[in-house]
Design an enzyme around this catalytic site. Structure first.
Site, PDB file in Angstrom:
ATOM      1  N   ASN A  89    -149.681   9.240  33.084  1.00 38.74           N
ATOM      2  CA  ASN A  89    -150.696   9.284  32.048  1.00 38.74           C
ATOM      3  C   ASN A  89    -151.655  10.453  32.300  1.00 38.74           C
ATOM      4  O   ASN A  89    -151.497  11.215  33.255  1.00 38.74           O
ATOM      5  CB  ASN A  89    -151.429   7.939  31.975  1.00 38.74           C
TER       6      ASN A  89
ATOM      7  N   THR B 117    -152.668   4.090  52.062  1.00 44.23           N
ATOM      8  CA  THR B 117    -152.597   4.869  53.292  1.00 44.23           C
ATOM      9  C   THR B 117    -151.359   4.538  54.120  1.00 44.23           C
ATOM     10  O   THR B 117    -151.084   5.215  55.102  1.00 44.23           O
ATOM     11  CB  THR B 117    -153.849   4.637  54.157  1.00 44.23           C
TER      12      THR B 117
ATOM     13  N   HIS C 145    -154.859  17.786  56.748  1.00 42.81           N
ATOM     14  CA  HIS C 145    -155.640  18.765  57.508  1.00 42.81           C
ATOM     15  C   HIS C 145    -155.946  18.230  58.898  1.00 42.81           C
ATOM     16  O   HIS C 145    -155.979  17.015  59.103  1.00 42.81           O
ATOM     17  CB  HIS C 145    -156.951  19.063  56.773  1.00 42.81           C
TER      18      HIS C 145
END
Length: 181
Positions: free
Chosen positions: A83, A163, A113
């Protein structure tokens, strides 16, 4: 022979995004996104997706605006739907299986990172692939973090931060996302 920064990026190794080859790829992707995001005709949008992405299954749809790093690391299965306002940071592979539906504002983020501030200041980054199975539903505003695999038939609740891997058929919600009982 030493590998280029782009070769390192594609392999998921630490690399510097400031190298000229990667900067040129980012510029090409920005030009592609500008064209894609102003295109109204569905056939033209489909052609643009096929021009840029690694793979596009029949009936795959992305409603603009859409944003990505490169596009060439994204593979969409048949009937995939994204969407409005989705973001895919595709420094490495992102695979989305057949029939998966992704709500507005979802972010799929392969880029990572260093945690150490000195290393982070050096400009190094890397990517970890994301794999989303078949017939998955990801609610609006969810974040899918680097390295996550979401199993077939899973549901990710709106606003969840994923996660960790999501098992086949599981429903996860929250931040960080946890299995719903």
């Amino acid at each position: 022979m030493e590998r280029t920064e782009k070769q390192k990026m594609l392999a998921g190794e630490p690399y510097r995004a400031s190298c000229p080859e990667i900067v040129a790829d980012q510029r090409a992707a920005a030009e592609w996104m500008a064209a894609y995001n102003r295109t109204i005709d569905l056939a033209d949008r489909d052609a643009l997706l096929r021009e840029r992405f690694a793979a596009v299954g029949k009936g795959a749809t992305i409603r603009p605006p859409f944003h990505c790093d490169y596009g060439y690391n994204i593979s969409l299965g048949r009937g995939v739907f994204l969407n409005f306002n989705c973001v895919i940071l595709d420094v490495v592979e992102v695979t989305i299986g057949d029939g998966t539906q992704i709500g507005s504002g979802v972010q799929i983020l392969t880029a990572d990172h260093p945690r150490d501030p000195v290393e982070r200041a050096s400009g190094l980054e890397w990517g970890v692939p994301i794999r989303i199975g078949r017939n998955v539903w990801i609610g609006a505003g969810a974040l899918i973090m680097p390295g996550v695999t979401i199993g077939d038939d899973a549901i990710v609740g709106a606003g969840s931060v994923v996660t960790r891997d999501v098992p086949v058929g599981a429903t996860v919600v929250g931040s960080p996302a946890k299995a719903r009982r």
